[in-house]
Design a protein around this motif. Structure first.
Motif, short mmCIF file in Angstrom:
data_model
loop_
_atom_site.label_atom_id
_atom_site.label_comp_id
_atom_site.label_asym_id
_atom_site.label_seq_id
_atom_site.Cartn_x
_atom_site.Cartn_y
_atom_site.Cartn_z
N GLU A 46 -13.80 -52.67 30.74
CA GLU A 46 -14.70 -51.95 31.63
C GLU A 46 -14.19 -50.53 31.79
N GLU A 47 -15.10 -49.57 31.65
CA GLU A 47 -14.78 -48.16 31.86
C GLU A 47 -15.36 -47.74 33.20
N ALA A 48 -14.51 -47.23 34.07
CA ALA A 48 -14.94 -46.83 35.41
C ALA A 48 -14.11 -45.63 35.85
N LEU A 49 -14.39 -45.11 37.03
CA LEU A 49 -13.56 -44.05 37.59
C LEU A 49 -12.61 -44.66 38.61
N ARG A 50 -11.34 -44.27 38.51
CA ARG A 50 -10.32 -44.64 39.49
C ARG A 50 -9.58 -43.35 39.82
N TRP A 51 -9.53 -43.01 41.08
CA TRP A 51 -8.88 -41.76 41.52
C TRP A 51 -9.51 -40.57 40.80
N GLY A 52 -10.81 -40.67 40.51
CA GLY A 52 -11.54 -39.58 39.86
C GLY A 52 -11.29 -39.46 38.37
N GLN A 53 -10.54 -40.39 37.80
CA GLN A 53 -10.21 -40.32 36.38
C GLN A 53 -10.83 -41.51 35.64
N PRO A 54 -11.21 -41.31 34.37
CA PRO A 54 -11.67 -42.44 33.57
C PRO A 54 -10.57 -43.50 33.49
N ALA A 55 -10.97 -44.74 33.74
CA ALA A 55 -10.01 -45.84 33.78
C ALA A 55 -10.56 -47.02 32.97
N TYR A 56 -9.65 -47.82 32.46
CA TYR A 56 -9.99 -48.94 31.57
C TYR A 56 -9.34 -50.19 32.11
N LEU A 57 -10.18 -51.20 32.39
CA LEU A 57 -9.74 -52.43 33.03
C LEU A 57 -10.22 -53.63 32.23
N THR A 58 -9.60 -54.76 32.47
CA THR A 58 -9.98 -56.01 31.80
C THR A 58 -10.46 -57.01 32.87
N PRO A 59 -11.66 -56.82 33.43
CA PRO A 59 -12.10 -57.63 34.56
C PRO A 59 -12.34 -59.10 34.26
N GLU A 60 -12.76 -59.42 33.05
CA GLU A 60 -13.07 -60.81 32.73
C GLU A 60 -11.82 -61.65 32.53
N THR A 61 -10.82 -61.10 31.88
CA THR A 61 -9.61 -61.86 31.58
C THR A 61 -8.47 -61.56 32.54
N GLY A 62 -8.48 -60.39 33.17
CA GLY A 62 -7.36 -60.00 34.02
C GLY A 62 -6.08 -59.79 33.24
#
Length: 135
Positions: free
Chosen positions: A48-64
């Motif tokens: 998932e690509e989202a903003l965190r602290w105003g910066q582009p961030a990359y997370l793995t929400p389905e698998t953690g």
């Protein structure tokens, strides 16, 4: 490399457009690398690509599976890949590569504008970040 994916949101796209052109080019290369590594690394799942602290961030929400990766432009110029400072990711990267890269404490690998990203070395860091919680 895989084709560049669509931005996660209009806000993420706007964040990239707000970067200075030299930093933006480097950050987009890091973005492509994140998606490329994620696509060929077992256990990551959807990124998932989202903003965190105003910066582009990359997370793995389905698998953690992963620790958040962020991309940004430090105040001193250039561009950087950030990881959570309480992980061992930068320490491991430093152990593997010594002083070959500009590192910021336990949280970032910094690059100069126009500097080519070493896709093998930085890609390995990205892969470790995206699977950090699977260890």
């Amino acid at each position: 490399m895989i084709a560049e994916p669509d931005f996660g949101s209009h806000e993420v796209e706007a964040a990239f457009l707000a970067f200075e052109p030299g930093a933006r080019e480097g950050l987009l290369s890091l973005r492509r690398l994140v998606f490329d590594v994620a696509g060929r690394t077992d256990g990551v799942g959807r990124v998932e690509e989202a903003l965190r602290w105003g910066q582009p961030a990359y997370l793995t929400p389905e698998t953690g599976a992963g620790s958040t990766i962020r991309l940004g432009a430090p105040k001193g110029g250039g561009f950087a890949l950030y990881v959570h400072c309480r992980t061992t990711l930068i320490a491991e990267f430093r152990a593997a590569h010594g002083d070959r890269f500009a590192l910021e404490g336990s949280r970032a690998v910094r690059f100069r504008e126009g500097e080519a990203v070493d896709e093998a070395a930085v890609g390995a860091l990205v892969g470790r970040a995206l699977t950090y919680h699977l260890r």
